[in-house]
Design an enzyme around this catalytic site. Structure first.
Site: not given
Ligand code: AAO
Length: 512
Positions: A212, A248
């Protein structure tokens, strides 16, 4: 001497790219948020008999219990310790699942959350799934144990301490992802605690890991942890087998961190795959299926043997992560089945099928405000069992896409054509396309707004084949449309543009 050394290097490095599935089992399924008890049953009653190679499970380690909102699915991405108790089950149930699945040749892949612990605002106390005490504010996790020296705060250079700018590599890797407490993975003691956790899982019998948030870790730090890992348990795997690693890394282009930065450690998730396939099948931005002729590396994807591919994942099916609105999910069932059929027929990448739960999706200003809703659960918070209906579908709001006949049969198709070349491509210049896999299988799609009626070279031996999309072969009987392949390999196909599933797939194991 030289050649032996080379073989040794190749042997040592190869393991982490190899999925460790049994031969002719070419896909895994993500049973998102399933209980270990249900996964054990599913391995025995469904996955093994239908040729699934393995299961990606939700994180098995202790996590914070969040009450606002009420137990969101994403609480499992906020570790408190590496003890094995979560809403999916306890350690006894986990061991039982791994043993029973391995015994029927279905392997378990653990979602390893090792970049961080819980969110900075998770408070203090024992509101964690095994009841362990922790304090997010003081960064104290005695059940691991970690203390504040084990986190990256002193290294992070952003103002808020969170990742503010994805163009800044150090920020992405040294600061907090959405406020999640970021572990100092350059410290050997931290690396060792993580490796101990993963090695415990390997000893129990798991076959590999989804890493992850790999993008948020330095590739050398991931490598240092992987270098500490043991081989797979020889009760089920040949001696010397390395765990399968898929990291990931969201790389849609446009950021300095690339999927290729992580090839040294294992495979990477290819997020362009689902984003592009969704755009094509939806016919957005002038895309058409005819352009899929050079699908794969030709579309700028990572090399096939470095890719883990999927139509959707647990994040982007609900607007988290990346991929955007083009991502196809079970909510768009007709197009989703086509996309899954295409993915499973095409030789590119190692394929993962998604298996979801239904949630009360509700859009406000283009955003699903219920994107947080956790798995089907009872009043007391326990996850509901996966019940099986008489027609083999699932109850209790489990979607079980992997049990949809079209998808299940394409998982089998992929096994049947494994190792066969991409062949006999045909397209009408628009959204009617077909291709074969050597002389073992053939698939044809009609995603145009008019009927398809064409005779094509299938590459298959002469005979009568049973379409595995509109039905399937059951004993000597075919519940579906039949396709006649002539002695020269030619066959005629008719597909209405309003058919429930406007595609046909045939393979040598579905010959009558
Ligand atoms: C939760 C709450 C937050 C709070 C946090 C702590 O939602 O508000 O601050 O708790 O209290 C999951 C949920 C999160 C959650 C977290 C912890 O999705 O909402 O937060 O559990 O409970 C990035 C990472 C990637 C991650 C993804 C969700 O790079 O690793 O965000 N995925 C994994 C898991 C996921 C998990 C976590 C990681 C954490 O699969 O389930 O989170 O363990 C850009 C970046 C990406 C980035 C995205 C989203 O993407 O490139 O790297 O992913 O932003 O932030 C276009 C662009 C594209 C861009 C996208 C979005 O498409 O081309 O690149 O726009 O802007």
């Amino acid at each position: 001497m030289g050649i032996y050394f080379l073989l040794l290097i190749v042997g040592l490095c190869w393991g982490q790219y190899n999925p460790n599935t049994l031969p002719k089992r070419t896909s895994i399924v993500h049973l998102f948020e399933w209980r270990w008890q249900d996964i054990a049953l599913e391995c025995e009653r469904y996955l093994a008999p239908n040729g699934f190679g393995g299961v990606q499970i939700s994180p098995p380690n202790e996590n914070v219990i969040i009450t606002d909102p009420q137990q969101p699915w994403w609480e499992r991405y906020q570790p408190v310790s590496y003890k094995l108790c979560t809403r999916s089950g306890n350690e006894t149930e986990f061991r039982d699942m791994v043993t029973r699945c391995n015994n029927v040749g279905v392997h378990i892949y653990v979602d390893a959350v090792i970049n961080h612990m819980c969110g900075a605002n998770a408070g203090a106390g024992d509101h964690a799934t095994c009841g362990s005490y922790f304090n997010a504010k003081t960064e104290d996790f005695p059940a691991v144990p970690y203390s504040d020296w084990d986190f990256n705060d002193r290294k992070c250079k952003s103002r808020s301490g969170n990742i503010e700018n994805y163009q800044d590599i150090s920020q992405v890797r040294d600061c907090r992802l959405v406020s999640l407490l970021d572990l100092a993975l350059e410290k050997d003691s931290v690396r060792s605690r993580i490796a101990d956790y993963l090695n415990r899982l390997l000893a129990i019998g798991v076959a590999g890991f989804r890493i992850d948030a790999a993008k948020h870790m330095w590739p050398v730090d991931v490598k240092a942890i992987l270098d500490k890992l043991k081989d797979l348990n020889t009760q089920w795997f040949p001696a010397g087998t390395k765990p399968f690693i898929y990291q990931e890394v969201i790389d849609l282009g446009g950021e300095p961190i690339k999927g290729s930065d992580y090839f040294g450690n294992g495979r990477v998730t290819e997020f362009k795959y689902g984003a592009k396939l969704g755009t094509v099948i939806r016919k957005w931005n002038g895309e058409k299926m005819a352009y899929l002729k050079n699908w794969g590396e030709g579309w700028g994807f990572v090399p096939s043997d470095r890719a883990l591919v999927f139509v959707d994942n647990h994040d982007n099916q609900r607007g988290h992560g990346a991929g955007g609105s083009s991502i196809l999910t079970f909510w768009d069932a007709r197009l989703y089945k086509m996309a899954s059929g295409f993915m499973l027929a095409h030789p590119y990448g190692f394929t993962r099928v998604m298996s979801s739960f239904r949630w009360p999706r509700y859009f406000e200003n283009g955003r699903d405000i219920n994107d947080w809703v956790g798995p089907p659960s009872n009043e007391d918070g326990s996850i509901k069992p996966v019940t099986i209906n008489p027609d083999t579908t699932c109850g209790n709001d489990w979607v079980c896409e992997h049990r949809w006949r079209q998808i299940k049969n394409m998982v089998i198709f992929r096994n049947v054509v494994d190792g066969e070349p991409f062949s006999n491509w045909w397209d009408n210049g628009s959204n009617q396309v077909a291709f074969g896999r050597g002389n073992k299988g053939f698939i044809i799609f009609n995603n145009d707004d008019w009927p398809l009626n064409v005779s094509l070279q299938t590459g298959l031996p002469a005979g009568t084949y049973c379409d595995v999309i509109s039905g399937q072969k059951e004993g000597d009987f075919c519940t579906a449309a039949k396709v006649q392949v002539a002695a020269d390999g030619m066959a005629n196909f008719l597909i209405g543009n309003e058919d429930e599933d406007p595609f046909i797939a045939i393979h040598v194991d579905a010959k009558l």
